[in-house]
Design an enzyme around this catalytic site. Sequence first.
Site, PDB file in Angstrom:
ATOM      1  N   GLU A  26       0.832  -1.215   0.000  1.00 55.40           N
ATOM      2  CA  GLU A  26       0.000   0.000   0.000  1.00 55.40           C
ATOM      3  C   GLU A  26       0.861   1.258   0.000  1.00 55.40           C
ATOM      4  O   GLU A  26       2.049   1.222   0.332  1.00 55.40           O
ATOM      5  CB  GLU A  26      -0.932   0.007   1.211  1.00 55.40           C
ATOM      6  CG  GLU A  26      -0.203   0.009   2.535  1.00 55.40           C
ATOM      7  CD  GLU A  26      -1.007   0.634   3.659  1.00 55.40           C
ATOM      8  OE1 GLU A  26      -1.595   1.710   3.458  1.00 55.40           O
ATOM      9  OE2 GLU A  26      -0.995   0.064   4.764  1.00 55.40           O
ATOM     10  N   ASP A 143     -11.381  -0.752   5.971  1.00 54.06           N
ATOM     11  CA  ASP A 143     -10.553  -1.950   5.768  1.00 54.06           C
ATOM     12  C   ASP A 143     -11.378  -3.210   6.084  1.00 54.06           C
ATOM     13  O   ASP A 143     -11.273  -4.224   5.383  1.00 54.06           O
ATOM     14  CB  ASP A 143      -9.328  -1.946   6.687  1.00 54.06           C
ATOM     15  CG  ASP A 143      -8.312  -0.853   6.350  1.00 54.06           C
ATOM     16  OD1 ASP A 143      -8.514  -0.141   5.350  1.00 54.06           O
ATOM     17  OD2 ASP A 143      -7.321  -0.722   7.091  1.00 54.06           O
ATOM     18  N   LYS A 160      -3.822  -1.845  14.554  1.00 52.79           N
ATOM     19  CA  LYS A 160      -3.079  -0.867  15.327  1.00 52.79           C
ATOM     20  C   LYS A 160      -3.647  -0.778  16.739  1.00 52.79           C
ATOM     21  O   LYS A 160      -4.848  -0.786  16.947  1.00 52.79           O
ATOM     22  CB  LYS A 160      -3.128   0.483  14.603  1.00 52.79           C
ATOM     23  CG  LYS A 160      -2.222   0.460  13.365  1.00 52.79           C
ATOM     24  CD  LYS A 160      -2.142   1.790  12.667  1.00 52.79           C
ATOM     25  CE  LYS A 160      -3.340   2.054  11.787  1.00 52.79           C
ATOM     26  NZ  LYS A 160      -3.436   1.244  10.581  1.00 52.79           N
TER      27      LYS A 160
HETATM   28  N1  PSU Z   1      -0.673   0.566   8.955  1.00 51.33           N
HETATM   29  C1  PSU Z   1       0.450   1.297   9.214  1.00 51.33           C
HETATM   30  N2  PSU Z   1       0.439   2.620   8.863  1.00 51.33           N
HETATM   31  C2  PSU Z   1      -0.632   3.184   8.223  1.00 51.33           C
HETATM   32  C3  PSU Z   1      -1.791   2.408   7.937  1.00 51.33           C
HETATM   33  C4  PSU Z   1      -1.747   1.105   8.328  1.00 51.33           C
HETATM   34  O1  PSU Z   1       1.426   0.780   9.748  1.00 51.33           O
HETATM   35  O2  PSU Z   1      -0.568   4.365   7.876  1.00 51.33           O
HETATM   36  C5  PSU Z   1      -2.949   3.011   7.178  1.00 51.33           C
HETATM   37  C6  PSU Z   1      -3.493   1.946   6.231  1.00 51.33           C
HETATM   38  O3  PSU Z   1      -3.501   2.491   4.938  1.00 51.33           O
HETATM   39  C7  PSU Z   1      -4.895   1.677   6.737  1.00 51.33           C
HETATM   40  C8  PSU Z   1      -5.259   3.038   7.251  1.00 51.33           C
HETATM   41  O4  PSU Z   1      -5.758   1.226   5.733  1.00 51.33           O
HETATM   42  O5  PSU Z   1      -4.064   3.419   7.941  1.00 51.33           O
HETATM   43  C9  PSU Z   1      -6.473   2.990   8.123  1.00 51.33           C
HETATM   44  O6  PSU Z   1      -7.049   4.255   8.150  1.00 51.33           O
HETATM   45  P1  PSU Z   1      -8.551   4.439   8.674  1.00 51.33           P
HETATM   46  O7  PSU Z   1      -8.485   4.094  10.124  1.00 51.33           O
HETATM   47  O8  PSU Z   1      -8.867   5.881   8.418  1.00 51.33           O
HETATM   48  O9  PSU Z   1      -9.409   3.517   7.864  1.00 51.33           O
END
Ligand code: PSU
Length: 310
Positions: A26, A143, A160
């Site tokens: 990604e 996701d 996370k």
């Molecule tokens: N994992 C990491 N760093 C990131 C992300 C994931 O180590 O920056 C990103 C990924 O692209 C994931 C996004 O899809 O964070 C999730 O964002 P949100 O919570 O807004 O869906």
Amino acid sequence: MTDFHLRYGTEVAQALREQRPVVALESTIVSHGLPRPDNLRVARQIEQAVRDAGAVPATIGMVAGDLVVGLDDAELTRLATADGVTKLSVRDLAVAAATGADGATTVAATSAVAAAAGIGVFATGGLGGVHREAAQTFDESADLVTLARTPIAVVCAGVKSILDVGATLERLETLGVAVVGYRTRRFPGFFITDGGFDLDWSVDSPESIAAALAARAQHGVHHGGLIVANPLPSDEQLDPELHDRTLAEGLARLDRDRVSGKAVTPYLLAHFHSATEGASLAVNVRIILRNADLAARIAVAAARRADASA
Ligand code: PSU
Ligand code: MN
């Protein structure tokens, strides 16, 4: 007329034609997840980790409205360094293409594009998931729902730790997304080795993950994703005490600065990286490189299986 097909990098196109192992990567991690100037160097290291394990990296992103599978180095540099690179989830792809935007794809968008391109394995750091206080904010990463309908294996270090890990696992169960631990029965928490929850399944080799992917395809019954949760060894994790302190501070700042929507995850990650003076960054990089390596070995095992049965 503009044509909106996927655009393939030369090397990726050739590898896919020859059915050689390819790993999707990604770009949001590069543009929004890691601080500059380290982000570009790390992006290149991730690709190299995939190559070292015998597969071809396909970093996915949008350049001037083109949805690219396999960014070249100039394109990767542009997404890592240009201003105005938008974080793109699946829903954003069409509008962003129509407006000629530069954009970085999240796990959701990258999974969807990779599956459309016929790539079966994807490496990232940590998945998005259900945010703490989601009961009030409804903040749940796309996701999850995307993986419910996208046949891809995502290698990650769990979700996370800034998220509600238990709620995320419940949602993954409801949505029908498979979750296996790689050599563990505990679900990892990204920066920390143990996210605090048990898993039903553990697998111990790239070959057995490739076998699960083959079974899914041959059954034709389950069309969703497979999460391969690959924890950091505990002596490489972020110090749990430092982690908890930094997270509490970050969550309080979110409230104070009224951050919401897709800005939440980048904001918290940036807070971690500055508040821990780079300790979380080093951990984040180790996580991604390990996941890139495992994903490549899964892709290699899957390609061998396909060769053997051809
Ligand atoms: N994992 C990491 N760093 C990131 C992300 C994931 O180590 O920056 C990103 C990924 O692209 C994931 C996004 O899809 O964070 C999730 O964002 P949100 O919570 O807004 O869906
Ligand atoms: Mn969100």
